[in-house]
Design a protein around this motif. Structure first.
Motif, PDB file in Angstrom:
ATOM      1  N   ARG A  65     -78.230 -12.858  17.482  1.00 58.08           N
ATOM      2  CA  ARG A  65     -77.914 -13.902  16.494  1.00 58.08           C
ATOM      3  C   ARG A  65     -76.463 -13.818  16.050  1.00 58.08           C
ATOM      4  O   ARG A  65     -75.780 -14.853  15.917  1.00 58.08           O
ATOM      5  N   LEU A  66     -75.954 -12.619  15.815  1.00 61.74           N
ATOM      6  CA  LEU A  66     -74.563 -12.490  15.394  1.00 61.74           C
ATOM      7  C   LEU A  66     -73.608 -12.814  16.535  1.00 61.74           C
ATOM      8  O   LEU A  66     -72.553 -13.427  16.321  1.00 61.74           O
ATOM      9  N   VAL A  67     -73.975 -12.431  17.739  1.00 61.04           N
ATOM     10  CA  VAL A  67     -73.146 -12.754  18.901  1.00 61.04           C
ATOM     11  C   VAL A  67     -73.076 -14.263  19.103  1.00 61.04           C
ATOM     12  O   VAL A  67     -72.042 -14.812  19.510  1.00 61.04           O
ATOM     13  N   GLU A  68     -74.173 -14.953  18.809  1.00 60.81           N
ATOM     14  CA  GLU A  68     -74.183 -16.415  18.916  1.00 60.81           C
ATOM     15  C   GLU A  68     -73.149 -17.030  17.972  1.00 60.81           C
ATOM     16  O   GLU A  68     -72.437 -17.984  18.343  1.00 60.81           O
ATOM     17  N   ILE A  69     -73.044 -16.492  16.758  1.00 59.68           N
ATOM     18  CA  ILE A  69     -72.057 -16.997  15.803  1.00 59.68           C
ATOM     19  C   ILE A  69     -70.640 -16.766  16.322  1.00 59.68           C
ATOM     20  O   ILE A  69     -69.776 -17.651  16.260  1.00 59.68           O
ATOM     21  N   VAL A  70     -70.386 -15.573  16.844  1.00 56.61           N
ATOM     22  CA  VAL A  70     -69.065 -15.266  17.391  1.00 56.61           C
ATOM     23  C   VAL A  70     -68.736 -16.213  18.536  1.00 56.61           C
ATOM     24  O   VAL A  70     -67.629 -16.764  18.621  1.00 56.61           O
ATOM     25  N   GLY A  71     -69.713 -16.428  19.444  1.00 56.60           N
ATOM     26  CA  GLY A  71     -69.492 -17.313  20.579  1.00 56.60           C
ATOM     27  C   GLY A  71     -69.210 -18.746  20.173  1.00 56.60           C
ATOM     28  O   GLY A  71     -68.487 -19.473  20.864  1.00 56.60           O
ATOM     29  N   MET A  72     -69.752 -19.175  19.048  1.00 59.84           N
ATOM     30  CA  MET A  72     -69.507 -20.539  18.574  1.00 59.84           C
ATOM     31  C   MET A  72     -68.048 -20.731  18.165  1.00 59.84           C
ATOM     32  O   MET A  72     -67.491 -21.818  18.322  1.00 59.84           O
ATOM     33  N   HIS A  73     -67.411 -19.671  17.664  1.00 65.31           N
ATOM     34  CA  HIS A  73     -66.072 -19.816  17.100  1.00 65.31           C
ATOM     35  C   HIS A  73     -64.956 -19.332  18.009  1.00 65.31           C
ATOM     36  O   HIS A  73     -63.889 -19.959  18.051  1.00 65.31           O
ATOM     37  N   ASP A  74     -65.147 -18.213  18.709  1.00 64.36           N
ATOM     38  CA  ASP A  74     -64.036 -17.666  19.500  1.00 64.36           C
ATOM     39  C   ASP A  74     -64.573 -16.671  20.532  1.00 64.36           C
ATOM     40  O   ASP A  74     -64.890 -15.524  20.205  1.00 64.36           O
ATOM     41  N   LEU A  75     -64.638 -17.109  21.775  1.00 66.53           N
ATOM     42  CA  LEU A  75     -65.172 -16.233  22.823  1.00 66.53           C
ATOM     43  C   LEU A  75     -64.233 -15.083  23.160  1.00 66.53           C
ATOM     44  O   LEU A  75     -64.676 -14.055  23.672  1.00 66.53           O
ATOM     45  N   SER A  76     -62.949 -15.235  22.905  1.00 64.77           N
ATOM     46  CA  SER A  76     -62.040 -14.113  23.147  1.00 64.77           C
ATOM     47  C   SER A  76     -62.407 -12.925  22.259  1.00 64.77           C
ATOM     48  O   SER A  76     -62.419 -11.772  22.700  1.00 64.77           O
ATOM     49  N   VAL A  77     -62.713 -13.219  21.005  1.00 64.47           N
ATOM     50  CA  VAL A  77     -63.181 -12.164  20.108  1.00 64.47           C
ATOM     51  C   VAL A  77     -64.528 -11.643  20.576  1.00 64.47           C
ATOM     52  O   VAL A  77     -64.791 -10.432  20.555  1.00 64.47           O
ATOM     53  N   GLY A  78     -65.389 -12.562  21.018  1.00 63.13           N
ATOM     54  CA  GLY A  78     -66.709 -12.163  21.508  1.00 63.13           C
ATOM     55  C   GLY A  78     -66.629 -11.205  22.672  1.00 63.13           C
ATOM     56  O   GLY A  78     -67.381 -10.218  22.734  1.00 63.13           O
ATOM     57  N   ILE A  79     -65.719 -11.461  23.603  1.00 58.86           N
ATOM     58  CA  ILE A  79     -65.586 -10.581  24.760  1.00 58.86           C
ATOM     59  C   ILE A  79     -64.982  -9.241  24.359  1.00 58.86           C
ATOM     60  O   ILE A  79     -65.366  -8.187  24.885  1.00 58.86           O
ATOM     61  N   THR A  80     -64.051  -9.253  23.420  1.00 59.15           N
ATOM     62  CA  THR A  80     -63.473  -8.000  22.933  1.00 59.15           C
ATOM     63  C   THR A  80     -64.560  -7.108  22.332  1.00 59.15           C
ATOM     64  O   THR A  80     -64.632  -5.904  22.618  1.00 59.15           O
ATOM     65  N   LEU A  81     -65.420  -7.713  21.500  1.00 57.67           N
ATOM     66  CA  LEU A  81     -66.509  -6.951  20.887  1.00 57.67           C
ATOM     67  C   LEU A  81     -67.570  -6.573  21.909  1.00 57.67           C
ATOM     68  O   LEU A  81     -68.099  -5.456  21.902  1.00 57.67           O
TER      69      LEU A  81
END
Length: 470
Positions: free
Chosen positions: A169-185
């Motif tokens: 669920r939290l990853v979904e929120i990150v993916g909605m806003h910025d996948l670059s941050v998502g991939i870093t995390l």
């Protein structure tokens, strides 16, 4: 043959004489009442003669009987996808849709989603990240303060101790806003230190996980090489036991490593000479190592100049005669392939979760555009072609999201077989996100960098530049 013709004549005669067809199809000595199929113990036979031939016991030797007695009984897979390939429909893991969060876990998740959403709306700037080709320091510091670098690390080791479903669920929120941050995390925790979390011993976990959970140190997963992509077993990196027996000397290079230029801790896969127990010969077998940049001999290449997700760091990593302590072997010597596959299998559902969020962001902007854009004296949402695009986008997003949470729930429930579903979800999510981005409506803006944030944010978030609308 003759039985079928006699049967048809019997049915016709019964009808003509006023009797029922059921009477005509009553059991006879020359055909079975089930259309010439004999059913016995769930097996179908075309006739009693066929049944007798197929079930005739073949003589077995004593050795054959002994082998059968010793052969372990394989556990039946409950995986929906696996059983589809076997021609079976096993719905235990799919219907009803799995739900595993208890009230306390659900409440904790609700308390997290609000602050995380606000952080990405108010603090993180995807346009600035894309322009700088790195995640801004203020964003990185804020993520560390929120505990975003240790979402699934147990609380006693400094993490949040989230379940897979909460993580999704939290990853979904990150993916909605910025996948670059998502991939870093994700590169940090979904695969970077996941090997320590899954296979590390207690000493390794206590030594490395607390700092990794706070973001004081960052992790990377080092498997891919120039000649080794999907064929993970073909890696060339080697690790040889030193003469003193206290270290392995690690030599080789890895490419396309997310966080490769930022990481302090690397999960590295290398081939180690191992004596085969059966043949006595020395064979190279993959082994997993925890490697610190501080060991010396670890260098990174410059960040790759990518065409999307520019703010995530991707680089080559080189290991030049690195001395790795023997206690930094993860799992068994020679058991690295199993470790690698388990890490990847455990992390793939996160891609589906993140991209379902990306698609939500794109759809939101597309709907907003359709509701406000006027062409031919009408809002474009009235046009059938636009309606079809939005419907296709919503359908792909819904399926991707459903896959992500079905897999995470089964993992949380202790399912042993979810690997095929996880692989399917990753490729389906990737292709669907590409399609949804291609369907994105404001393509009239063309393909350029200087564009309003409202128009370009979804494309930056997905890392996919949309083609111009013809």
């Amino acid at each position: 043959g003759g039985g079928r013709r006699r049967r048809m004549r019997s049915v016709k005669a019964a009808v003509w004489s006023g009797r029922s067809a059921a009477w005509a199809l009553r059991p006879r000595s020359w055909y079975s009442p089930a259309g010439c199929l004999v059913v016995n113990d769930g097996r179908l036979y075309s006739s009693p003669a066929t049944q007798a031939v197929l079930e005739k016991a073949a003589p077995e030797s004593a050795a054959t009987k002994a082998t059968k007695e010793k052969k372990p009984v394989a556990m039946e897979s409950k995986s929906f996808a696996v059983n589809m390939f076997r021609g079976l429909i096993i719905t235990e893991q799919v219907f009803p849709f799995p739900s595993v969060l208890n009230d306390e876990q659900a409440q904790f998740l609700r308390e997290l989603t609000g602050p995380v959403s606000r952080f990405f709306e108010e603090v993180n700037d995807p346009m600035a990240n894309d322009s700088l080709e790195m995640v801004e320091d203020k964003t990185m510091q804020g993520l560390k303060e929120m505990g975003a670098f240790g979402l699934q690390v147990p609380s006693e080791l400094g993490g949040l101790g989230l379940t897979n479903t909460q993580y999704a669920r939290l990853v979904e929120i990150v993916g909605m806003h910025d996948l670059s941050v998502g991939i870093t995390l994700g590169a940090h925790q979904s695969i970077g230190f996941k090997g320590i979390l899954l296979f590390g011993n207690e000493a390794q976990k206590k030594k490395y996980l607390p700092k990794l959970a706070t973001g004081e140190t960052m992790a990377a997963f080092c498997l891919t090489e120039t000649t080794s992509g999907s064929d993970a077993a073909s890696i060339k990196t080697t690790a040889v036991r030193s003469d003193c027996g206290k270290h392995y000397i690690l030599t080789g290079s890895k490419i396309w490593i997310s966080n490769g230029g930022l990481a302090d801790i690397f999960t590295v896969f290398a081939k180690v000479p191992v004596k085969d127990e059966e043949s006595g010969e020395m064979k190279d077998k993959i082994t997993t190592f925890i490697v610190e940049r501080g060991f010396g001999g670890v260098t990174s290449g410059p960040p790759e100049k990518k065409m999307g997700i520019k703010a995530s760091n991707t680089a080559e990593v080189h290991f030049d005669n690195v001395e790795v302590p023997v206690e930094n072997v993860v799992g068994e010597v020679g058991g690295g392939f199993k470790v690698a596959m388990n890490i990847l299998n455990n992390g793939r559902f996160g891609m589906a979760a993140a991209l379902s969020g990306t698609m939500k962001g794109v759809i939101s902007c597309a709907v907003d555009h359709a509701a406000n854009r006027t062409q031919f004296s009408s809002k474009i949402y009235n046009f059938g072609a636009i309606q079809e695009k939005v419907a296709q986008m919503a359908m792909l997003q819904y399926v991707t999201e459903s896959m992500a949470y079905m897999i995470s729930a089964n993992m949380d429930a202790g399912a042993a077989d979810f690997q095929i579903e996880a692989a399917i979800s990753k490729i389906f999510a990737s292709v669907s996100c590409l399609c949804v981005s291609a369907y994105y409506l404001p393509h009239c803006c063309g393909f350029k960098q200087q564009i309003t944030p409202r128009e370009n944010a979804p494309c930056l978030s997905s890392g996919i530049a949309p083609p111009p609308n013809p």
